[in-house]
Design a protein around this motif. Structure first.
Motif, PDB file in Angstrom:
ATOM      1  N   ARG A 277     -40.481 -70.531 -17.827  1.00 55.72           N
ATOM      2  CA  ARG A 277     -39.890 -71.801 -18.262  1.00 55.72           C
ATOM      3  C   ARG A 277     -38.413 -71.602 -18.567  1.00 55.72           C
ATOM      4  O   ARG A 277     -37.961 -70.477 -18.856  1.00 55.72           O
ATOM      5  CB  ARG A 277     -40.624 -72.334 -19.495  1.00 55.72           C
ATOM      6  CG  ARG A 277     -40.524 -71.417 -20.698  1.00 55.72           C
ATOM      7  CD  ARG A 277     -41.080 -72.078 -21.965  1.00 55.72           C
ATOM      8  NE  ARG A 277     -42.489 -72.366 -21.881  1.00 55.72           N
ATOM      9  CZ  ARG A 277     -43.455 -71.665 -22.497  1.00 55.72           C
ATOM     10  NH1 ARG A 277     -43.127 -70.604 -23.237  1.00 55.72           N
ATOM     11  NH2 ARG A 277     -44.714 -72.019 -22.391  1.00 55.72           N
ATOM     12  N   LEU A 278     -37.632 -72.680 -18.487  1.00 61.47           N
ATOM     13  CA  LEU A 278     -36.224 -72.591 -18.846  1.00 61.47           C
ATOM     14  C   LEU A 278     -36.083 -72.270 -20.323  1.00 61.47           C
ATOM     15  O   LEU A 278     -36.897 -72.698 -21.152  1.00 61.47           O
ATOM     16  CB  LEU A 278     -35.515 -73.904 -18.515  1.00 61.47           C
ATOM     17  CG  LEU A 278     -35.440 -74.255 -17.028  1.00 61.47           C
ATOM     18  CD1 LEU A 278     -34.836 -75.639 -16.848  1.00 61.47           C
ATOM     19  CD2 LEU A 278     -34.643 -73.217 -16.248  1.00 61.47           C
ATOM     20  N   THR A 279     -35.039 -71.543 -20.654  1.00 63.72           N
ATOM     21  CA  THR A 279     -34.866 -71.059 -22.022  1.00 63.72           C
ATOM     22  C   THR A 279     -33.741 -71.792 -22.735  1.00 63.72           C
ATOM     23  O   THR A 279     -32.992 -72.569 -22.138  1.00 63.72           O
ATOM     24  CB  THR A 279     -34.584 -69.552 -22.016  1.00 63.72           C
ATOM     25  OG1 THR A 279     -33.373 -69.313 -21.284  1.00 63.72           O
ATOM     26  CG2 THR A 279     -35.718 -68.789 -21.346  1.00 63.72           C
ATOM     27  N   ASN A 280     -33.624 -71.535 -24.039  1.00 64.04           N
ATOM     28  CA  ASN A 280     -32.607 -72.140 -24.899  1.00 64.04           C
ATOM     29  C   ASN A 280     -32.718 -73.667 -24.890  1.00 64.04           C
ATOM     30  O   ASN A 280     -31.731 -74.388 -24.754  1.00 64.04           O
ATOM     31  CB  ASN A 280     -31.201 -71.702 -24.469  1.00 64.04           C
ATOM     32  CG  ASN A 280     -30.998 -70.203 -24.578  1.00 64.04           C
ATOM     33  OD1 ASN A 280     -30.905 -69.666 -25.673  1.00 64.04           O
ATOM     34  ND2 ASN A 280     -30.950 -69.538 -23.437  1.00 64.04           N
ATOM     35  N   VAL A 281     -33.938 -74.123 -25.012  1.00 60.56           N
ATOM     36  CA  VAL A 281     -34.234 -75.550 -24.996  1.00 60.56           C
ATOM     37  C   VAL A 281     -34.834 -75.954 -26.337  1.00 60.56           C
ATOM     38  O   VAL A 281     -35.649 -75.239 -26.922  1.00 60.56           O
ATOM     39  CB  VAL A 281     -35.237 -75.891 -23.869  1.00 60.56           C
ATOM     40  CG1 VAL A 281     -35.448 -77.405 -23.776  1.00 60.56           C
ATOM     41  CG2 VAL A 281     -34.759 -75.356 -22.527  1.00 60.56           C
ATOM     42  N   ARG A 282     -34.412 -77.105 -26.840  1.00 57.76           N
ATOM     43  CA  ARG A 282     -35.081 -77.727 -27.974  1.00 57.76           C
ATOM     44  C   ARG A 282     -35.448 -79.154 -27.558  1.00 57.76           C
ATOM     45  O   ARG A 282     -35.056 -79.619 -26.486  1.00 57.76           O
ATOM     46  CB  ARG A 282     -34.187 -77.740 -29.215  1.00 57.76           C
ATOM     47  CG  ARG A 282     -33.097 -78.789 -29.177  1.00 57.76           C
ATOM     48  CD  ARG A 282     -32.309 -78.828 -30.463  1.00 57.76           C
ATOM     49  NE  ARG A 282     -31.416 -80.010 -30.491  1.00 57.76           N
ATOM     50  CZ  ARG A 282     -30.532 -80.237 -31.441  1.00 57.76           C
ATOM     51  NH1 ARG A 282     -30.396 -79.371 -32.450  1.00 57.76           N
ATOM     52  NH2 ARG A 282     -29.776 -81.323 -31.399  1.00 57.76           N
ATOM     53  N   TYR A 283     -36.194 -79.854 -28.402  1.00 59.38           N
ATOM     54  CA  TYR A 283     -36.684 -81.181 -28.046  1.00 59.38           C
ATOM     55  C   TYR A 283     -36.544 -82.119 -29.228  1.00 59.38           C
ATOM     56  O   TYR A 283     -36.660 -81.712 -30.390  1.00 59.38           O
ATOM     57  CB  TYR A 283     -38.167 -81.110 -27.624  1.00 59.38           C
ATOM     58  CG  TYR A 283     -38.403 -80.197 -26.441  1.00 59.38           C
ATOM     59  CD1 TYR A 283     -38.436 -80.689 -25.148  1.00 59.38           C
ATOM     60  CD2 TYR A 283     -38.565 -78.825 -26.637  1.00 59.38           C
ATOM     61  CE1 TYR A 283     -38.637 -79.851 -24.069  1.00 59.38           C
ATOM     62  CE2 TYR A 283     -38.755 -77.973 -25.561  1.00 59.38           C
ATOM     63  CZ  TYR A 283     -38.794 -78.496 -24.282  1.00 59.38           C
ATOM     64  OH  TYR A 283     -38.978 -77.653 -23.211  1.00 59.38           O
ATOM     65  N   SER A 284     -36.287 -83.387 -28.916  1.00 61.06           N
ATOM     66  CA  SER A 284     -36.387 -84.440 -29.917  1.00 61.06           C
ATOM     67  C   SER A 284     -37.512 -85.369 -29.500  1.00 61.06           C
ATOM     68  O   SER A 284     -37.770 -85.546 -28.306  1.00 61.06           O
ATOM     69  CB  SER A 284     -35.063 -85.209 -30.036  1.00 61.06           C
ATOM     70  OG  SER A 284     -34.774 -85.893 -28.824  1.00 61.06           O
ATOM     71  N   VAL A 285     -38.178 -85.961 -30.486  1.00 60.42           N
ATOM     72  CA  VAL A 285     -39.341 -86.805 -30.218  1.00 60.42           C
ATOM     73  C   VAL A 285     -39.176 -88.128 -30.942  1.00 60.42           C
ATOM     74  O   VAL A 285     -38.853 -88.162 -32.140  1.00 60.42           O
ATOM     75  CB  VAL A 285     -40.651 -86.107 -30.653  1.00 60.42           C
ATOM     76  CG1 VAL A 285     -41.853 -87.016 -30.395  1.00 60.42           C
ATOM     77  CG2 VAL A 285     -40.819 -84.778 -29.928  1.00 60.42           C
ATOM     78  N   GLU A 286     -39.387 -89.218 -30.209  1.00 55.15           N
ATOM     79  CA  GLU A 286     -39.373 -90.560 -30.779  1.00 55.15           C
ATOM     80  C   GLU A 286     -40.734 -91.198 -30.563  1.00 55.15           C
ATOM     81  O   GLU A 286     -41.354 -91.024 -29.519  1.00 55.15           O
ATOM     82  CB  GLU A 286     -38.305 -91.426 -30.105  1.00 55.15           C
ATOM     83  CG  GLU A 286     -36.888 -90.897 -30.223  1.00 55.15           C
ATOM     84  CD  GLU A 286     -35.906 -91.723 -29.401  1.00 55.15           C
ATOM     85  OE1 GLU A 286     -36.351 -92.718 -28.786  1.00 55.15           O
ATOM     86  OE2 GLU A 286     -34.719 -91.378 -29.366  1.00 55.15           O
ATOM     87  N   VAL A 287     -41.195 -91.962 -31.559  1.00 57.88           N
ATOM     88  CA  VAL A 287     -42.443 -92.704 -31.423  1.00 57.88           C
ATOM     89  C   VAL A 287     -42.173 -94.175 -31.730  1.00 57.88           C
ATOM     90  O   VAL A 287     -41.266 -94.520 -32.500  1.00 57.88           O
ATOM     91  CB  VAL A 287     -43.544 -92.157 -32.357  1.00 57.88           C
ATOM     92  CG1 VAL A 287     -43.869 -90.714 -32.024  1.00 57.88           C
ATOM     93  CG2 VAL A 287     -43.112 -92.275 -33.817  1.00 57.88           C
ATOM     94  N   GLY A 288     -42.970 -95.034 -31.116  1.00 53.88           N
ATOM     95  CA  GLY A 288     -42.814 -96.462 -31.343  1.00 53.88           C
ATOM     96  C   GLY A 288     -41.711 -97.028 -30.472  1.00 53.88           C
ATOM     97  O   GLY A 288     -41.089 -96.342 -29.662  1.00 53.88           O
ATOM     98  N   SER A 289     -41.459 -98.310 -30.661  1.00 57.68           N
ATOM     99  CA  SER A 289     -40.416 -98.987 -29.895  1.00 57.68           C
ATOM    100  C   SER A 289     -39.841-100.114 -30.741  1.00 57.68           C
ATOM    101  O   SER A 289     -40.467-100.585 -31.692  1.00 57.68           O
ATOM    102  CB  SER A 289     -40.983 -99.546 -28.581  1.00 57.68           C
ATOM    103  OG  SER A 289     -42.012-100.482 -28.834  1.00 57.68           O
TER     104      SER A 289
END
Length: 381
Positions: A277-289
């Motif tokens: 997998r690609l490295t040096n990755v972080r994630y943000s998560v949104e729920v709802g709209s």
């Protein structure tokens, strides 16, 4: 020509001396053309198979049109040759047509004059429709005779001959994608970078999300804009999200890096997934709209029964029962957006070539979007 000493075996030859110009000559096995069939000459080619090579010579005269047909038996090297004069098929017209086949590319022909012979390549009939060009005229000093894919030039003062092709070369329409070469089991190393004579993609990525089927134990991929069902009881549904290149063609930038970095086909096994997998990755998560949209914090509180954690360049998203969305009287779906991010200042996007296009920084720091967001919907059981 004295150099032509191939022995022809089982040559069949016949002539049909009277045909009208309205009739056509077909040869379903013919694959190549002698571009200029005029005067004495001949051809040599390699048969495309073990069968005999068919040839058809069409010479339209002023009074009558003569068509010759024949078969050539390949010699022990698979080669066939025919000399026009030896077979009595010298054509004095300028609109002659000789085709043969099936033969391989690489065959050639010659037209003999008083001073010299002109030599050209047999033309594959599949290329006759390709773009072509006109030959620049040299005036009355050089006579031009146009054929099929070539022009015969004759210097009028000396009788010297030359042949020029008129079909334009076309650039290759496709190469292998850049990526890795697989030497197979036993090769050391098995995989090597493919970074030359290959096509590079657009540098874009895909966020790969999977869940483990609670019944079969199989790993199931959740496609972008797909759905997952919320657990009905006390269990937890866990999605693993990581980042890969989109398969359009890339290679690992570092000479000593893993040649298979970022290639999604290696996500099929847990070991391959963790290593590639690609490295040096972080994630943000949104729920709802809309007004209900919430941005989650990693390792923070759940919203709508959804929470997530970051570990080893992945987002681990947990989904549990939430009576505010699913109950005996409520049936509400919950949209979720997962955005992969990289540091726009640290150069991590260049771990592969072409580099990943990072879209600005957000959230008060230097991290920016590292590709298209993953969207999915949590539905009720």
């Amino acid at each position: 020509m004295k150099l032509m000493k191939r022995i022809m075996i089982a040559l069949v030859l016949w002539a049909i001396p009277a045909m009208t110009f309205a009739q056509t000559v077909s040869c379903k096995d013919c694959t190549h053309d002698v571009s200029i069939y005029m005067g004495d000459g001949g051809f040599i080619a390699e048969a495309a198979g073990d069968d005999k090579v068919i040839w058809v010579a069409d010479c339209p005269g002023v009074i009558r049109r003569v068509i010759h047909k024949g078969e050539l038996e390949p010699d022990e090297d698979g080669v066939v040759m025919l000399q026009f004069a030896d077979r009595g098929i010298v054509c004095d017209a300028e609109r002659g047509h000789l085709q043969l086949g099936p033969v391989k590319d690489g065959g050639w022909f010659w037209i003999s004059g008083d001073r010299n012979s002109a030599v050209g390549s047999l033309v594959n009939q599949n290329r006759l429709g390709n773009p072509s060009t006109d030959i620049v005229s040299a005036g009355s000093g050089v006579k031009l005779t146009r054929g099929r894919g070539a022009v015969l030039l004759e210097e009028t003062s000396t009788g010297r001959l030359g042949l020029l092709p008129t079909i334009l070369l076309e650039p290759p329409t496709s190469f292998r994608k850049c990526g890795y070469n697989d030497g197979g089991l036993g090769a050391s190393p098995r995989y090597t970078r493919r970074f030359s004579e290959c096509t590079m993609g657009d540098g874009n990525t895909l966020a790969l999300a999977t869940v483990t089927d609670g019944i079969t134990g199989e790993t199931v991929r959740i496609r972008n804009r797909g759905t997952v069902a919320r657990p009905a009881g006390t269990g937890t549904l866990t999605l693993i999200v990581d980042l890969w290149m989109n398969g359009s063609g890339h290679f690992t930038t570092a000479v000593d890096g893993s040649p298979t970095l970022g290639h999604p086909e290696f996500a099929a096994t847990p070991t391959g997934r963790a290593a590639n997998r690609l490295t040096n990755v972080r994630y943000s998560v949104e729920v709802g709209s809309g007004m209900t949209k919430q941005v989650l914090s990693a390792d923070g509180a759940a919203a709508g029964g959804v929470s997530f954690a970051l570990a080893n360049d992945t987002a681990e998203i947990s989904i549990v029962k939430d009576d505010g969305y699913c109950s005996d009287t409520i049936n509400n779906s919950l949209p979720v957006i997962v955005r992969p991010e990289m540091d726009t200042l640290a150069g991590h996007e260049a771990q592969v070539t072409p580099p990943i296009p990072l879209l600005g920084g957000g959230g008060g720091d230097s991290f920016g979007d590292a590709g298209e967001a993953l969207n999915f919907t949590v539905t009720c059981p």
